[in-house]
Design a protein around this motif. Structure first.
Motif, PDB file in Angstrom:
ATOM      1  N   LEU A 292     -33.249  18.470 -44.134  1.00  0.00           N
ATOM      2  CA  LEU A 292     -32.100  17.651 -43.753  1.00  0.00           C
ATOM      3  C   LEU A 292     -32.159  17.266 -42.277  1.00  0.00           C
ATOM      4  N   VAL A 293     -32.468  18.248 -41.440  1.00  0.00           N
ATOM      5  CA  VAL A 293     -32.568  17.970 -40.003  1.00  0.00           C
ATOM      6  C   VAL A 293     -33.709  17.001 -39.723  1.00  0.00           C
ATOM      7  N   ALA A 294     -34.866  17.248 -40.363  1.00  0.00           N
ATOM      8  CA  ALA A 294     -36.023  16.380 -40.150  1.00  0.00           C
ATOM      9  C   ALA A 294     -35.721  14.942 -40.545  1.00  0.00           C
ATOM     10  N   ALA A 295     -34.938  14.773 -41.621  1.00  0.00           N
ATOM     11  CA  ALA A 295     -34.659  13.435 -42.151  1.00  0.00           C
ATOM     12  C   ALA A 295     -33.532  12.723 -41.407  1.00  0.00           C
ATOM     13  N   GLY A 296     -32.832  13.446 -40.513  1.00  0.00           N
ATOM     14  CA  GLY A 296     -31.810  12.800 -39.697  1.00  0.00           C
ATOM     15  C   GLY A 296     -30.385  13.040 -40.112  1.00  0.00           C
TER      16      GLY A 296
ATOM     17  N   GLY B 251     -39.477  33.310 -50.098  1.00  0.00           N
ATOM     18  CA  GLY B 251     -40.362  32.300 -49.536  1.00  0.00           C
ATOM     19  C   GLY B 251     -40.022  30.918 -50.043  1.00  0.00           C
ATOM     20  N   GLY B 252     -40.625  29.923 -49.425  1.00  0.00           N
ATOM     21  CA  GLY B 252     -40.380  28.543 -49.826  1.00  0.00           C
ATOM     22  C   GLY B 252     -41.515  27.637 -49.398  1.00  0.00           C
ATOM     23  N   ILE B 253     -41.515  26.436 -49.940  1.00  0.00           N
ATOM     24  CA  ILE B 253     -42.532  25.432 -49.631  1.00  0.00           C
ATOM     25  C   ILE B 253     -41.823  24.109 -49.358  1.00  0.00           C
ATOM     26  N   MET B 254     -42.344  23.341 -48.420  1.00  0.00           N
ATOM     27  CA  MET B 254     -41.890  21.973 -48.178  1.00  0.00           C
ATOM     28  C   MET B 254     -43.091  21.038 -48.339  1.00  0.00           C
ATOM     29  N   THR B 255     -42.894  19.921 -49.040  1.00  0.00           N
ATOM     30  CA  THR B 255     -43.974  18.955 -49.228  1.00  0.00           C
ATOM     31  C   THR B 255     -43.575  17.608 -48.618  1.00  0.00           C
ATOM     32  N   PHE B 256     -44.549  16.935 -48.021  1.00  0.00           N
ATOM     33  CA  PHE B 256     -44.293  15.684 -47.311  1.00  0.00           C
ATOM     34  C   PHE B 256     -45.410  14.674 -47.559  1.00  0.00           C
ATOM     35  N   LYS B 257     -45.024  13.405 -47.536  1.00  0.00           N
ATOM     36  CA  LYS B 257     -45.994  12.312 -47.479  1.00  0.00           C
ATOM     37  C   LYS B 257     -46.060  11.748 -46.058  1.00  0.00           C
ATOM     38  N   ASP B 258     -44.973  11.894 -45.316  1.00  0.00           N
ATOM     39  CA  ASP B 258     -44.833  11.305 -43.985  1.00  0.00           C
ATOM     40  C   ASP B 258     -45.104  12.341 -42.886  1.00  0.00           C
ATOM     41  N   GLU B 259     -46.019  12.030 -42.002  1.00  0.00           N
ATOM     42  CA  GLU B 259     -46.403  12.983 -40.950  1.00  0.00           C
ATOM     43  C   GLU B 259     -45.261  13.273 -39.982  1.00  0.00           C
ATOM     44  N   TRP B 260     -44.446  12.261 -39.665  1.00  0.00           N
ATOM     45  CA  TRP B 260     -43.377  12.471 -38.691  1.00  0.00           C
ATOM     46  C   TRP B 260     -42.295  13.406 -39.252  1.00  0.00           C
ATOM     47  N   LEU B 261     -41.954  13.267 -40.533  1.00  0.00           N
ATOM     48  CA  LEU B 261     -41.005  14.204 -41.147  1.00  0.00           C
ATOM     49  C   LEU B 261     -41.580  15.623 -41.134  1.00  0.00           C
ATOM     50  N   TYR B 262     -42.861  15.723 -41.403  1.00  0.00           N
ATOM     51  CA  TYR B 262     -43.557  17.015 -41.364  1.00  0.00           C
ATOM     52  C   TYR B 262     -43.480  17.625 -39.966  1.00  0.00           C
TER      53      TYR B 262
END
Length: 452
Positions: free
Chosen positions: A103-107, A227-238
């Motif tokens: 949520l924070v990464a996405a704004g 534990g958890g995992i996050m997956t991204f296509k966008d480098e900036w969100l990552y």
């Protein structure tokens, strides 16, 4: 006479070097081994064998600054990227942490709204408040996932994004959701806590929206305890998610370097995954493909043998070939039939669960009093009282999502195991058919549903 410094050719003050002691030894390893269970009387002999085999090298249990550069957590992330076919994966300490960081990464933040389904574990909604945004609760439809029609009704000029939840391994209608998101310029976060490895029209759940968030809790499809995992296509969100998940910035090539791009560095949390969790998760991710394939096969075997009378049906399916099929959902004519079927099926040897919406359950929005009553850790009441928020104050109530309460009250979910044999699948289908036929017929004749 002035003493001569060692740096200038004088004698050293300290010449004795103590033996290097390993930070972690056999004792710690044996405690881990005990978690898997050891036959009585074999502990001592096993410990002796381990001691004889041990090199004396202490493991490095922090994912960063690994002495040989071979972090288990990084290996796990790479394996996840391969499995989910995404360029970026970030391991964290829980799915809740993943949601907050996403949520924070996405704004999301002060002055924004994020839409969340009414049927999900409370953490999906709580994360929005932690990120200082306002949760907007939307109905589910008869797929038991978020209703795209209600989502669009709830969008305002303050809406920043949508959290969709693939509840009970069931895929949301991602085509409709992504179309809405594109139309209104919204981010989409997929909560895949209960659906790791599942698919939607051939694509892995968690890779369709902007960010996927997975759980490795003990009770999930694969697990590492926590534990958890996050997956991204966008480098900036990552990059931004990395910043929030580790405010000490150990993830950066030079952690102390100035900000390389505005928005890269900000105060965050410590959501890092340890090497211990990663070691278990690394072994588990390699099993996920087989687990999901077996679940799907067993689900299809059961469903193909169902002969349901009018009054009960399988729940709406957004992709009959997708999802992560560890449950079979049945929607009954009313709550009484669903509850009677649960009891009758248990007597047949078939485990099932219902949603009695009169019982407190934090998977049902009506019991999220933390949000319905706008409870906050301090008296100021942020984010609900945030001066940046110019929208209409949410009018939460326990009856605000009647469709959700109706669908949940009539639903029954049958557990499916990847280890089921074909015989078990056939017997489960036979039991469901038997119970459905008898109970629906008794309902038609206005007879007592159960006689015992």
């Amino acid at each position: 006479m002035e003493k001569k410094l060692a740096i200038e050719g004088g004698s050293k003050a300290k010449t004795v070097e103590s033996k290097n002691v390993s930070k972690y030894g056999i004792e710690e390893l044996m405690e881990l081994i005990k978690l898997w269970g050891i036959k009585p009387g074999l502990e001592a002999s096993l410990q002796k064998q381990v001691e004889e085999a041990w090199t004396g090298e202490s493991p490095h249990l922090f994912r960063y600054y690994h002495p040989d550069g071979d972090s288990m957590t990084r290996r796990f992330e790479i394996e996840c990227s391969k499995f989910f076919d995404v360029p970026y994966t970030l391991a964290v300490n829980s799915c809740t942490s993943a949601l907050i960081a996403a949520l924070v990464a996405a704004g999301a933040g002060p002055g924004t709204e994020v839409i969340v389904p009414s049927h999900t574990f409370f953490a999906s909604a709580s994360a929005i408040v932690v990120a200082k945004a306002i949760p907007v609760i939307a109905e589910i439809d008869d797929s038991h996932t978020i209703d795209p029609v209600d989502v669009e009704k709830k969008i305002t000029k303050y809406t920043k994004g949508i959290i969709v939840v693939h509840m009970k391994g069931l895929p949301c209608d991602m085509d409709a959701i992504m179309e809405i998101a594109k139309k209104h310029n919204l981010f989409v976060i997929e909560d895949v806590a209960q659906a790791a490895g599942g698919t939607y029209k051939g694509r892995r759940l968690g890779t369709i929206g902007d960010i996927g968030c997975f759980s490795l809790d003990h009770y999930k499809v694969i697990a590492s305890g926590e534990g958890g995992i996050m997956t991204f296509k966008d480098e900036w969100l990552y990059t931004r998610a990395q910043s929030y998940h580790d405010t000490a910035a150990c993830w950066r090539p030079n952690r102390y370097e100035r900000e390389r791009k505005e928005g890269e560095l900000f105060a965050g949390e410590n959501y890092r995954m340890s090497e211990l969790q990663s070691a278990v998760a690394y072994a588990q991710i390699k099993k996920l493909g087989n687990i999901v394939e077996n679940l799907k096969n067993n689900y299809k075997k059961i469903v193909s043998n169902l002969k349901l009378p009018e009054g009960v049906r399988t729940i709406k399916d957004n992709d009959s070939d997708g999802g992560c099929r560890y449950v079979l959902g049945l929607l009954w004519q009313d709550h009484q039939l669903a509850e009677a079927a649960k009891k009758a099926l248990e007597a047949e040897g078939i485990w099932g669960s219902t949603h009695d919406t009169s019982v407190r359950d934090w998977h049902v929005y009506k019991y999220w009093e933390h949000i319905l009553e706008k409870k906050t850790a301090t008296k100021e009441g942020c984010p609900y009282t945030c001066p940046y928020y110019k929208g209409k104050i949410q009018d939460y109530s326990s009856d605000m999502c009647p469709k959700t309460l109706d669908y949940l009250s009539r639903s029954l979910f049958i557990g499916i195991s990847p280890a089921f044999t074909e015989q078990e699948c056939n017997q489960i289908a036979e039991g469901i058919n038997k119970v459905a036929e008898v109970l629906v017929e008794r309902k038609k004749k206005n007879l007592p549903l159960l006689n015992f």
